[in-house]
Enzyme design. Structure first.
Site, PDB file in Angstrom:
ATOM      1  N   VAL A 186      -2.660  -7.946   8.403  1.00 50.35           N
ATOM      2  CA  VAL A 186      -2.202  -9.070   7.481  1.00 50.35           C
ATOM      3  C   VAL A 186      -2.471 -10.539   8.423  1.00 50.35           C
ATOM      4  O   VAL A 186      -2.077 -10.380   9.818  1.00 50.35           O
ATOM      5  CB  VAL A 186      -1.017  -9.111   6.959  1.00 50.35           C
ATOM      6  N   CYS A 187      -2.857 -11.501   7.876  1.00 52.88           N
ATOM      7  CA  CYS A 187      -3.086 -12.992   8.519  1.00 52.88           C
ATOM      8  C   CYS A 187      -2.635 -13.954   7.481  1.00 52.88           C
ATOM      9  O   CYS A 187      -2.146 -13.480   6.281  1.00 52.88           O
ATOM     10  CB  CYS A 187      -4.097 -12.878   9.492  1.00 52.88           C
ATOM     11  N   ARG A 188      -3.062 -15.000   7.709  1.00 51.81           N
ATOM     12  CA  ARG A 188      -2.848 -16.126   6.489  1.00 51.81           C
ATOM     13  C   ARG A 188      -4.066 -15.952   5.327  1.00 51.81           C
ATOM     14  O   ARG A 188      -3.522 -16.013   4.340  1.00 51.81           O
ATOM     15  CB  ARG A 188      -3.218 -17.491   7.266  1.00 51.81           C
TER      16      ARG A 188
END
Length: 97
Positions: free
Chosen positions: A62-64
């Site tokens: 997961v990231c932005r």
């Protein structure tokens, strides 16, 4: 590249599944909120922290927005990791749920 939507992650968590989630955002980003149970390993620290990531079981990255997590997935696959999944839309989409 295997992907999963934020909606699918949320539903699986609500169903009581124990998921392995790695958040690759920077410290100031995770300070604004993380998916419950996620482990924080900033993208640039992944090469030094490979031993903290399961090598052959499902791991959701997961990231932005899903760009950095996609790069992390490609790097980890090149190191021999399997079972990696990129959360499309990232935390921007998660926050809309």
């Amino acid at each position: 590249m295997h992907t999963i939507t934020p909606q699918e992650v949320k539903q699986r968590l609500e169903n009581g599944e124990k998921l392995t989630i790695i958040d690759v955002r920077e410290q100031e980003e995770v300070a604004l909120g993380m998916i419950p149970g996620a482990k924080h390993i900033p993208l640039m620290e992944i090469p030094q922290r490979l031993d903290e990531i399961p090598q052959h079981s499902e791991t959701i990255l997961v990231c932005r927005s899903s760009n950095r997590s996609g790069r992390a997935l490609e790097y980890l696959e090149a190191q021999g990791f399997t079972g990696l999944v990129n959360m499309t839309g990232g935390m921007l989409e998660w926050e809309q749920l």
